[in-house]
Design a protein around this motif. Structure first.
Motif, PDB file in Angstrom:
ATOM      1  N   GLY A  92       0.991  -1.240   0.013  1.00 42.30           N
ATOM      2  CA  GLY A  92       0.148   0.160  -0.014  1.00 42.30           C
ATOM      3  C   GLY A  92       0.865   1.226  -0.126  1.00 42.30           C
ATOM      4  N   GLU A  93       2.160   1.268   0.876  1.00 43.45           N
ATOM      5  CA  GLU A  93       2.925   2.334   0.847  1.00 43.45           C
ATOM      6  C   GLU A  93       3.714   2.510  -0.749  1.00 43.45           C
ATOM      7  OE1 GLU A  93       2.957   4.670   2.951  1.00 43.45           O
ATOM      8  OE2 GLU A  93       1.869   3.909   4.595  1.00 43.45           O
ATOM      9  N   GLY A  94       3.769   1.310  -1.533  1.00 40.00           N
ATOM     10  CA  GLY A  94       4.403   1.639  -2.620  1.00 40.00           C
ATOM     11  C   GLY A  94       6.099   1.145  -2.352  1.00 40.00           C
ATOM     12  N   TRP A  95       6.250   0.743  -1.295  1.00 41.62           N
ATOM     13  CA  TRP A  95       7.498   0.769  -0.902  1.00 41.62           C
ATOM     14  C   TRP A  95       8.635  -0.456  -1.641  1.00 41.62           C
ATOM     15  CZ3 TRP A  95       6.678   0.944   5.202  1.00 41.62           C
ATOM     16  CH2 TRP A  95       6.542   2.379   5.310  1.00 41.62           C
ATOM     17  N   GLY A  96       7.725  -1.435  -2.188  1.00 43.11           N
ATOM     18  CA  GLY A  96       8.459  -2.673  -2.762  1.00 43.11           C
ATOM     19  C   GLY A  96       8.744  -3.884  -2.041  1.00 43.11           C
ATOM     20  N   ILE A  97       8.711  -4.991  -2.608  1.00 41.71           N
ATOM     21  CA  ILE A  97       8.801  -6.112  -2.021  1.00 41.71           C
ATOM     22  C   ILE A  97      10.138  -6.327  -1.242  1.00 41.71           C
ATOM     23  CG2 ILE A  97      10.036  -7.536  -3.904  1.00 41.71           C
ATOM     24  CD1 ILE A  97       7.247  -8.753  -1.410  1.00 41.71           C
ATOM     25  N   GLY A  98      11.363  -5.530  -1.476  1.00 41.44           N
ATOM     26  CA  GLY A  98      12.672  -5.740  -0.611  1.00 41.44           C
ATOM     27  C   GLY A  98      12.364  -5.143   0.788  1.00 41.44           C
TER      28      GLY A  98
END
Length: 429
Positions: free
Chosen positions: A258-264
């Motif tokens: 949801g925050e768009g931070w990425g799977i990493g």
């Protein structure tokens, strides 16, 4: 100058058998690493054969027999002793995996996976309580927390090492190769178990009318109803497991997405948590007997709950990783301390039954947590449900406080002298 015979308590208290504890930890590291490699490989193979439904069938084929056999495993450990249960079940598991490797090499269907999963789960259920009984026999109560911290390190490292190994082997080779590696881990554990349990006699037969194995399988639940200290420690352990699984398995990926931070960011947070837990578990392995009980149970439990709630509110991936690491630092001390306090609350001769119920609570917490909090996340949202999980986790240090204020039970139900006043040694986690 005369010698005082009642002098130092260190002379009266037995020292930990670190050689056997080392063998125990080495064997468990090998067999647990192989187990996690096999879990990943079987799940991947099931997906290739039958998709998501096949994975569900394989998982259920492993977890349901394991949960059922945990109850009988505890009763067997109390009546036969951990040596008999561990050696026989591990040898059987070694043979099953070797035969399974041969069958899987020539079969291209789901049934060999299901058969291996059923037998594997059953044997793991039998040996789980026996391993808990064995560890308490290697370290006196004063140093049991150190032994549990060392064992906790192995249990945290096993998936880190075993899961990638299983993924690589099943892709580069086949499921048969992973089964052979897992069988090798069983062989190492079997060799170590011979050394660890050498000279351990079978428990004396109970003087009362010996009940059936089916009746004795419920002893762990009866203990919870009869002994307040054991019951409150069980609640403390369950609350922590129940509240932590949904945030780690569901909420963390949802929030990061949801925050768009990425799977990493998910990998970084979980790695940071594991690193913090490993570091504090290492400290516990060296110094657990010197850390005050309130710090190990109440302070770390409260810190873990606060850290869990803070992870739901941080505003950047870096802060999320730092907060996860801090929560891991509390977890690495709190988890082994809870297990140790639970073991020390068990009355004489009932440790196997008690550990089977304890293990069942951890296994049962996973589906309950996922189902309960997933249902609440629709009206409350991810952040609100995550904070509710943190609030539930706060009940763990409260329950631990109530446990330490309860009387210490020395005898099993139906015997004389059921409980005595609380003693300092009983809380030396």
């Amino acid at each position: 100058m005369t010698t005082n015979s009642s002098a130092p308590s260190s002379d009266a208290a037995p020292a930990p058998d670190w050689r056997r504890i080392g063998s125990f930890v080495t064997g468990q590291a090998a067999v647990q690493c192989g187990s996690f490699a096999l879990i990943i490989a079987m799940s991947w193979t099931a997906v290739q054969i039958g998709g998501r439904g096949a994975v569900t069938v394989v998982i259920l084929a492993s977890t349901l027999p394991r949960a059922l056999m945990l109850l009988f495993g505890g009763a067997l450990a109390d009546s036969l002793g951990p040596r008999a249960v561990l050696l026989r079940a591990t040898a059987t598991r070694l043979v099953v995996l070797a035969v399974g490797a041969l069958v899987a090499a020539s079969a291209d269907s789901l049934w060999p996976l299901i058969a291996v999963a059923v037998v594997e789960g059953s044997l793991l259920g039998l040996t789980g309580p026996a391993s808990g009984v064995l560890l308490t026999g290697l370290a006196p109560q004063e140093h049991l927390g150190r032994a549990n911290s060392l064992f906790s390190m192995v249990m945290r490292l096993a998936p880190i090492a075993g899961s990638p190994l299983g993924a690589w082997l099943v892709v580069a080779g086949s499921l048969s190769h992973v089964m052979l590696v897992s069988a090798g881990g069983c062989a190492v554990w079997l060799f170590c178990a011979f050394h660890v349990t050498r000279g351990m006699a079978r428990p004396e037969r109970r003087s009362d009318a010996s009940p059936s194995l089916l009746r004795r399988s419920g002893d762990g639940l009866l203990l919870l109803g009869s002994h307040p200290r054991l019951r409150w420690m069980f609640i403390a352990c369950f609350c922590m497991d129940f509240s932590f699984l949904w945030p780690a398995e569901v909420a963390l990926p949802l929030r990061v997405s949801g925050e768009g931070w990425g799977i990493g960011t998910v990998a970084a947070a979980l790695t940071a948590f594991s690193a913090g837990a490993l570091a504090s578990a290492a400290v516990g392995a060296a110094l657990a007997h010197r850390i005050p009980v309130p710090v190990k149970l109440m302070v770390t439990g409260t810190g873990l709950a606060v850290g869990l709630g803070s992870m739901a509110l941080v505003s950047s991936p870096a802060l999320l990783a730092v907060t996860a690491c801090a929560a891991g630092l509390f977890s690495g001390l709190n988890g082994p301390a809870l297990v140790t306090a639970y073991q020390q609350a068990v009355p004489e001769g009932r440790l196997g039954a008690a550990m089977s119920t304890f293990s069942l609570s951890s296994i049962g917490a996973a589906p309950l947590s996922l189902a309960f909090f997933s249902a609440l996340s629709t009206p409350l949202g991810v952040t609100g449900t995550w904070l509710l999980c943190a609030a539930v986790a706060l009940f763990s240090p409260v329950a631990a406080t109530l446990a330490l204020r309860s009387p210490v039970t020395r005898k099993a139900p139906g015997t004389a002298e059921v409980s005595v006043a609380a003693e300092p040694t009983a809380t030396a986690v």
